[in-house]
Design an enzyme around this catalytic site. Structure first.
Site, PDB file in Angstrom:
ATOM      1  N   HIS A 268      -1.140  -0.182  15.398  1.00  0.00           N
ATOM      2  CA  HIS A 268      -1.320   1.125  14.807  1.00  0.00           C
ATOM      3  C   HIS A 268      -2.768   1.407  14.377  1.00  0.00           C
ATOM      4  O   HIS A 268      -3.036   2.446  13.749  1.00  0.00           O
ATOM      5  CB  HIS A 268      -0.377   1.295  13.596  1.00  0.00           C
ATOM      6  CG  HIS A 268      -0.738   0.382  12.433  1.00  0.00           C
ATOM      7  ND1 HIS A 268      -0.953   0.878  11.177  1.00  0.00           N
ATOM      8  CD2 HIS A 268      -0.956  -0.930  12.348  1.00  0.00           C
ATOM      9  CE1 HIS A 268      -1.253  -0.112  10.341  1.00  0.00           C
ATOM     10  NE2 HIS A 268      -1.256  -1.217  11.049  1.00  0.00           N
TER      11      HIS A 268
ATOM     12  N   ASP B 275       1.671  -6.260  14.495  1.00  0.00           N
ATOM     13  CA  ASP B 275       2.511  -5.376  13.675  1.00  0.00           C
ATOM     14  C   ASP B 275       3.707  -4.794  14.443  1.00  0.00           C
ATOM     15  O   ASP B 275       4.723  -4.452  13.824  1.00  0.00           O
ATOM     16  CB  ASP B 275       1.674  -4.215  13.118  1.00  0.00           C
ATOM     17  CG  ASP B 275       0.902  -4.598  11.865  1.00  0.00           C
ATOM     18  OD1 ASP B 275       1.370  -5.454  11.101  1.00  0.00           O
ATOM     19  OD2 ASP B 275      -0.189  -4.022  11.647  1.00  0.00           O
TER      20      ASP B 275
ATOM     21  N   HIS C  76       0.798  -1.231   0.000  1.00  0.00           N
ATOM     22  CA  HIS C  76       0.000   0.000   0.000  1.00  0.00           C
ATOM     23  C   HIS C  76       0.832   1.282   0.000  1.00  0.00           C
ATOM     24  O   HIS C  76       0.677   2.181   0.814  1.00  0.00           O
ATOM     25  CB  HIS C  76      -1.125   0.012   1.055  1.00  0.00           C
ATOM     26  CG  HIS C  76      -0.730  -0.160   2.494  1.00  0.00           C
ATOM     27  ND1 HIS C  76       0.259   0.539   3.097  1.00  0.00           N
ATOM     28  CD2 HIS C  76      -1.254  -0.954   3.460  1.00  0.00           C
ATOM     29  CE1 HIS C  76       0.337   0.195   4.372  1.00  0.00           C
ATOM     30  NE2 HIS C  76      -0.564  -0.714   4.609  1.00  0.00           N
TER      31      HIS C  76
ATOM     32  N   ASP D  89      -3.921  -8.043   5.834  1.00  0.00           N
ATOM     33  CA  ASP D  89      -2.734  -8.896   5.728  1.00  0.00           C
ATOM     34  C   ASP D  89      -2.688  -9.905   6.881  1.00  0.00           C
ATOM     35  O   ASP D  89      -1.938 -10.885   6.817  1.00  0.00           O
ATOM     36  CB  ASP D  89      -1.436  -8.072   5.659  1.00  0.00           C
ATOM     37  CG  ASP D  89      -1.334  -6.982   6.701  1.00  0.00           C
ATOM     38  OD1 ASP D  89      -2.380  -6.488   7.169  1.00  0.00           O
ATOM     39  OD2 ASP D  89      -0.198  -6.606   7.058  1.00  0.00           O
TER      40      ASP D  89
ATOM     41  N   TYR E 277      10.007   0.250   8.752  1.00  0.00           N
ATOM     42  CA  TYR E 277       8.647  -0.168   9.135  1.00  0.00           C
ATOM     43  C   TYR E 277       8.058   0.824  10.145  1.00  0.00           C
ATOM     44  O   TYR E 277       6.930   1.300  10.013  1.00  0.00           O
ATOM     45  CB  TYR E 277       8.716  -1.576   9.731  1.00  0.00           C
ATOM     46  CG  TYR E 277       7.381  -2.203   9.962  1.00  0.00           C
ATOM     47  CD1 TYR E 277       6.810  -3.031   9.002  1.00  0.00           C
ATOM     48  CD2 TYR E 277       6.666  -1.972  11.138  1.00  0.00           C
ATOM     49  CE1 TYR E 277       5.572  -3.602   9.198  1.00  0.00           C
ATOM     50  CE2 TYR E 277       5.436  -2.532  11.341  1.00  0.00           C
ATOM     51  CZ  TYR E 277       4.893  -3.349  10.379  1.00  0.00           C
ATOM     52  OH  TYR E 277       3.662  -3.906  10.576  1.00  0.00           O
TER      53      TYR E 277
ATOM     54  N   HIS F  82       5.196  -9.670  10.932  1.00  0.00           N
ATOM     55  CA  HIS F  82       5.960  -9.514   9.693  1.00  0.00           C
ATOM     56  C   HIS F  82       7.440  -9.734   9.991  1.00  0.00           C
ATOM     57  O   HIS F  82       7.961  -9.198  10.974  1.00  0.00           O
ATOM     58  CB  HIS F  82       5.839  -8.092   9.126  1.00  0.00           C
ATOM     59  CG  HIS F  82       4.454  -7.709   8.706  1.00  0.00           C
ATOM     60  ND1 HIS F  82       3.838  -8.207   7.576  1.00  0.00           N
ATOM     61  CD2 HIS F  82       3.568  -6.855   9.269  1.00  0.00           C
ATOM     62  CE1 HIS F  82       2.630  -7.671   7.470  1.00  0.00           C
ATOM     63  NE2 HIS F  82       2.435  -6.859   8.484  1.00  0.00           N
TER      64      HIS F  82
ATOM     65  N   GLU G 195      -6.521  -5.559  10.007  1.00  0.00           N
ATOM     66  CA  GLU G 195      -6.019  -5.256   8.654  1.00  0.00           C
ATOM     67  C   GLU G 195      -5.835  -6.566   7.879  1.00  0.00           C
ATOM     68  O   GLU G 195      -5.422  -7.595   8.433  1.00  0.00           O
ATOM     69  CB  GLU G 195      -4.711  -4.456   8.733  1.00  0.00           C
ATOM     70  CG  GLU G 195      -4.441  -3.736   7.433  1.00  0.00           C
ATOM     71  CD  GLU G 195      -3.381  -2.630   7.531  1.00  0.00           C
ATOM     72  OE1 GLU G 195      -2.737  -2.466   8.583  1.00  0.00           O
ATOM     73  OE2 GLU G 195      -3.209  -1.912   6.515  1.00  0.00           O
TER      74      GLU G 195
ATOM     75  N   HIS H  75      -5.492  -8.173  14.987  1.00  0.00           N
ATOM     76  CA  HIS H  75      -5.559  -6.935  14.194  1.00  0.00           C
ATOM     77  C   HIS H  75      -6.351  -7.214  12.917  1.00  0.00           C
ATOM     78  O   HIS H  75      -6.131  -8.227  12.253  1.00  0.00           O
ATOM     79  CB  HIS H  75      -4.128  -6.494  13.881  1.00  0.00           C
ATOM     80  CG  HIS H  75      -3.977  -5.289  13.018  1.00  0.00           C
ATOM     81  ND1 HIS H  75      -4.875  -4.241  13.015  1.00  0.00           N
ATOM     82  CD2 HIS H  75      -3.017  -4.951  12.119  1.00  0.00           C
ATOM     83  CE1 HIS H  75      -4.452  -3.321  12.155  1.00  0.00           C
ATOM     84  NE2 HIS H  75      -3.340  -3.736  11.599  1.00  0.00           N
TER      85      HIS H  75
HETATM   86 FE1  FEO Z   1      -1.604  -3.239  10.171  1.00  0.00          FE
HETATM   87 FE2  FEO Z   1       0.480  -5.780   9.017  1.00  0.00          FE
HETATM   88  O1  FEO Z   1      -1.101  -4.747   9.161  1.00  0.00           O
END
Ligand code: FEO
Length: 392
Positions: free
Chosen positions: A144, A163, A24, A82, A191, A222, A80, A78
């Site tokens: 976040h 994250d 993104h 991913d 990051y 990640h 999001e 989370h």
């Molecule tokens: Fe806030 Fe890795 O997504």
């Protein structure tokens, strides 16, 4: 399909996104991973999932350990996509599994998936006994997203912070001591600068609430898992979340016919003469997400643009929009640029700097058309003056 047992009975079952180069709008030159963790106890728990297109890779890893139908709980730290993108794929195999999430997580999951999942909402501090282990859930809002939550397993001294502490690295290695610290630090910094930077106060609060925990492994969602560099990465997060800076400047600019570029170089010369370390970024060649890695710890941010159509160049405009959103605090700023007649660019840059509450120890410098040697000398002198003012 290979899996990694990160603690007895706790497995990494994520997916490696070797090919992704733009996440993104954030360049991921080293790719990334989406880390999911499978805990085998009296109850079987999957903590987070992976991007939807990699669901089969994650399920193959789970299958190498246990039949996915045996999963009792999916923890969604989370929303999001991913991390939540493969929850529905797991639920196809384990339809009676409960999805554990925060209050905001439940709202977010409903809005994303419009599905009738069996959600179990947990408050911050709630625990869940799964046999030999007890999972504890701690909300870390705005680290976040509003729904962000971490999972902690006291018996394993293991923190699963989603994250937080992540880095976009696709690699065959899973642990921090298997890769170079310089690369890890750079990717963790990039990051943080691009994802977490606006939320320093929230990171401080989160670190406070996690501070008393006994932790010997941090397994983010990640990149690699921290087990040998935990004090190092915690020290970096402490610095980054308090907006600590170094005696270092970033000069970021674009140029039409080379005049603003000449000013950038003269400014850098002056700064270096006073012992300031300088990063140059020409926005024709450097992506804004890479510039941010250096902005993270730079005390001085110099932004240059010629005036085009009574405004700034679009590349510099994109950087200003990005930096306005990421809100680095406690910086010094300086604006510069060449112009033909209107000369509005410098003012526009300064308006953004003022909005960020950056100190501007020197007024911006504008030069008509092409700078001559005397004008470049004056820019060098401004560089020296700025350098003296920002030195420790
Ligand atoms: Fe806030 Fe890795 O997504």
């Amino acid at each position: 399909m290979e899996t990694t047992e990160i603690k007895p009975g706790v497995y990494w079952v994520g997916a490696i996104d070797w090919d992704v180069r733009n996440f993104h709008g954030y360049l991921t030159q080293r790719g990334t991973t989406y880390n999911a963790y499978l805990i085998i106890d009296e109850k079987v728990v999957l903590v987070d999932t992976v991007k939807a297109h990699l669901a089969d890779e994650m399920l193959a890893r789970i299958r190498a350990i246990i039949d996915p139908a045996k999963i009792d709980y999916i923890v969604s730290n989370h929303v999001e996509m991913d991390h939540s993108g493969s929850i529905s794929a797991v639920l196809e195999h384990a339809p009676s599994a409960k999805v554990i999430t925060s209050t905001m997580g439940a709202k977010g999951l409903k809005r994303h998936y419009k599905a009738d999942w069996d959600l179990q909402v947990v408050k911050s501090g709630d625990t869940l006994s799964i046999g030999k282990r007890t999972l504890a859930f701690v909300h870390v809002p705005m680290v976040h997203w509003p729904d962000s939550m971490v999972t902690y397993i006291h018996e394993d001294r293991l923190l699963l912070p989603n994250d937080g502490f992540g880095q976009h690295i696709a690699s065959s290695e899973r642990f921090d001591d298997e890769l170079d610290w310089g690369i890890l630090r750079e990717e963790a910094a990039k990051y943080y600068a691009n994802i977490i930077l606006p939320f320093g106060a929230n990171v401080q609060k989160a670190m406070e609430s996690l501070g008393g925990l006994d932790i010997d492994m941090i397994a983010p969602s990640h990149g690699i898992i921290w087990r040998s560099h935990i004090p190092d990465i915690l020290a970096e997060y402490q610095k980054w979340s308090t907006y600590a800076t170094e005696t270092c400047a970033v000069i970021v600019y674009d140029s039409m016919w080379g005049s603003t570029q000449k000013m950038a170089h003269a400014l850098g010369d002056g700064l270096r003469e006073t012992g300031v370390h300088v990063h140059h970024h020409n926005l024709k060649h450097t992506h804004i997400s890479d510039v941010m890695t250096d902005v993270l710890t730079a005390r001085l941010v110099c932004i240059g643009s010629p005036t085009l159509n009574n405004g700034i160049l679009p590349t510099v405009g994109a950087f200003l929009t990005y930096v306005k959103g990421l809100r680095p605090e406690k910086r010094f700023g300086f604006a510069f640029g060449s112009y033909g007649w209107g000369g509005q660019a410098v003012k526009e840059i300064e308006t953004v700097m003022d909005g960020l509450k950056w100190e501007r120890p020197e007024d911006g410098v504008r030069i008509t058309y092409i700078p001559d040697e005397d004008e470049l000398d004056a820019v060098r002198e401004t560089g020296r003056a700025l350098g003296k003012q920002i030195r420790d």
